[in-house]
Design an enzyme around this catalytic site. Structure first.
Site, PDB file in Angstrom:
ATOM      1  N   THR A  60      89.429  50.860 119.666  1.00  0.00           N
ATOM      2  CA  THR A  60      88.011  50.466 119.705  1.00  0.00           C
ATOM      3  C   THR A  60      87.424  52.094 119.433  1.00  0.00           C
ATOM      4  OG1 THR A  60      88.004  51.001 122.031  1.00  0.00           O
ATOM      5  CG2 THR A  60      87.950  48.844 121.237  1.00  0.00           C
ATOM      6  N   ASP A 110      96.409  56.635 119.320  1.00  0.00           N
ATOM      7  CA  ASP A 110      97.345  55.874 119.846  1.00  0.00           C
ATOM      8  C   ASP A 110      97.825  54.914 118.734  1.00  0.00           C
ATOM      9  OD1 ASP A 110      95.489  53.782 119.677  1.00  0.00           O
ATOM     10  OD2 ASP A 110      95.646  53.251 121.778  1.00  0.00           O
ATOM     11  N   HIS A 151      72.788  67.389 116.017  1.00  0.00           N
ATOM     12  CA  HIS A 151      72.155  67.779 117.622  1.00  0.00           C
ATOM     13  C   HIS A 151      72.857  67.765 118.555  1.00  0.00           C
ATOM     14  CE1 HIS A 151      68.386  64.979 115.884  1.00  0.00           C
ATOM     15  NE2 HIS A 151      69.102  65.817 115.033  1.00  0.00           N
ATOM     16  N   HIS A 209      68.020  71.960 120.207  1.00  0.00           N
ATOM     17  CA  HIS A 209      69.306  71.288 120.324  1.00  0.00           C
ATOM     18  C   HIS A 209      70.244  72.008 121.239  1.00  0.00           C
ATOM     19  CE1 HIS A 209      67.813  68.005 117.931  1.00  0.00           C
ATOM     20  NE2 HIS A 209      67.855  68.952 116.985  1.00  0.00           N
ATOM     21  N   CYS A 218      91.668  55.284 118.232  1.00  0.00           N
ATOM     22  CA  CYS A 218      92.192  54.139 119.193  1.00  0.00           C
ATOM     23  C   CYS A 218      91.993  52.850 118.556  1.00  0.00           C
ATOM     24  CB  CYS A 218      92.451  54.173 120.416  1.00  0.00           C
ATOM     25  SG  CYS A 218      90.474  54.105 121.188  1.00  0.00           S
TER      26      CYS A 218
HETATM   27  C1  RB5 Z   1      95.288  49.725 122.841  1.00  0.00           C
HETATM   28  O1  RB5 Z   1      95.338  48.297 122.631  1.00  0.00           O
HETATM   29  C2  RB5 Z   1      93.588  49.771 123.137  1.00  0.00           C
HETATM   30  O2  RB5 Z   1      93.436  49.270 124.259  1.00  0.00           O
HETATM   31  C3  RB5 Z   1      93.386  51.224 122.740  1.00  0.00           C
HETATM   32  O3  RB5 Z   1      93.733  51.294 121.333  1.00  0.00           O
HETATM   33  C4  RB5 Z   1      91.645  51.559 122.785  1.00  0.00           C
HETATM   34  O4  RB5 Z   1      90.966  50.255 122.112  1.00  0.00           O
HETATM   35  C5  RB5 Z   1      91.279  51.486 124.316  1.00  0.00           C
HETATM   36  O5  RB5 Z   1      90.011  51.904 124.244  1.00  0.00           O
END
Ligand code: RB5
Length: 149
Positions: free
Chosen positions: A67, A8, A98, A133, A65
């Site tokens: 996180t 994203d 694994h 595994h 993304c």
């Molecule tokens: C976008 O702002 C953020 O929410 C997305 O990139 C991600 O971190 C979601 O898990």
């Protein structure tokens, strides 16, 4: 080796670094978007990459993304996807060895670009060990079947 990659807006910059890194190594990469910094929804890219990996059009997928959490949760809804969110190199090779993970997920706001490229190398350089595994991965597949409509 062929890699499907997607992100994203929160993972766009790191994705560009990863693409450059892979192409420098002669690895074929297809970018499933997003292509701009405009705000977008990470499940759309998880779905596109996940589908292509499960269809065996690519050897592995990489999803990024902010996180790495949302995009990995979304990808893991696809039957046959085993997406592993990694922020360290040990987890990156261990999840191939694994869990036979077929998608690596990372968070641009979590790992710096230097570490991220090492994580990519650790993931792609490791092999599934099979044996005990395989039995555990089979049980993951059994759970997918149990809950599929
Ligand atoms: C976008 O702002 C953020 O929410 C997305 O990139 C991600 O971190 C979601 O898990």
């Amino acid at each position: 080796m062929k890699i499907a990659i997607g992100s994203d807006h929160g993972g766009l910059r790191l994705k560009k670094d990863v693409i450059k890194h892979l192409e420098k190594k002669g690895i074929e990469v297809k970018d499933f978007g997003t292509y701009t910094e405009e705000s977008c929804d990470y499940p759309d890219y998880a779905n596109a990459v996940g589908k292509a990996v499960v269809a065996k059009e690519f050897d592995f997928g990489i999803l990024i993304c902010g996180t790495g959490i949302g995009i990995s949760i979304a990808a893991n809804k696809i039957s046959g996807v085993r997406a592993a969110l990694c922020s360290d190199t040990f987890s990156a090779h261990a999840t191939r060895e694994h869990n036979n993970a077929n998608i690596l997920a990372m968070g641009e706001r979590v790992v710096g670009p230097g570490l991220a490229l090492d994580i990519v190398d650790a993931f792609l350089g490791a092999e599934f060990e099979g044996g005990r595994h395989q039995n555990r991965v089979n049980k993951i597949t059994d759970i997918e079947k149990e809950y599929s409509r």
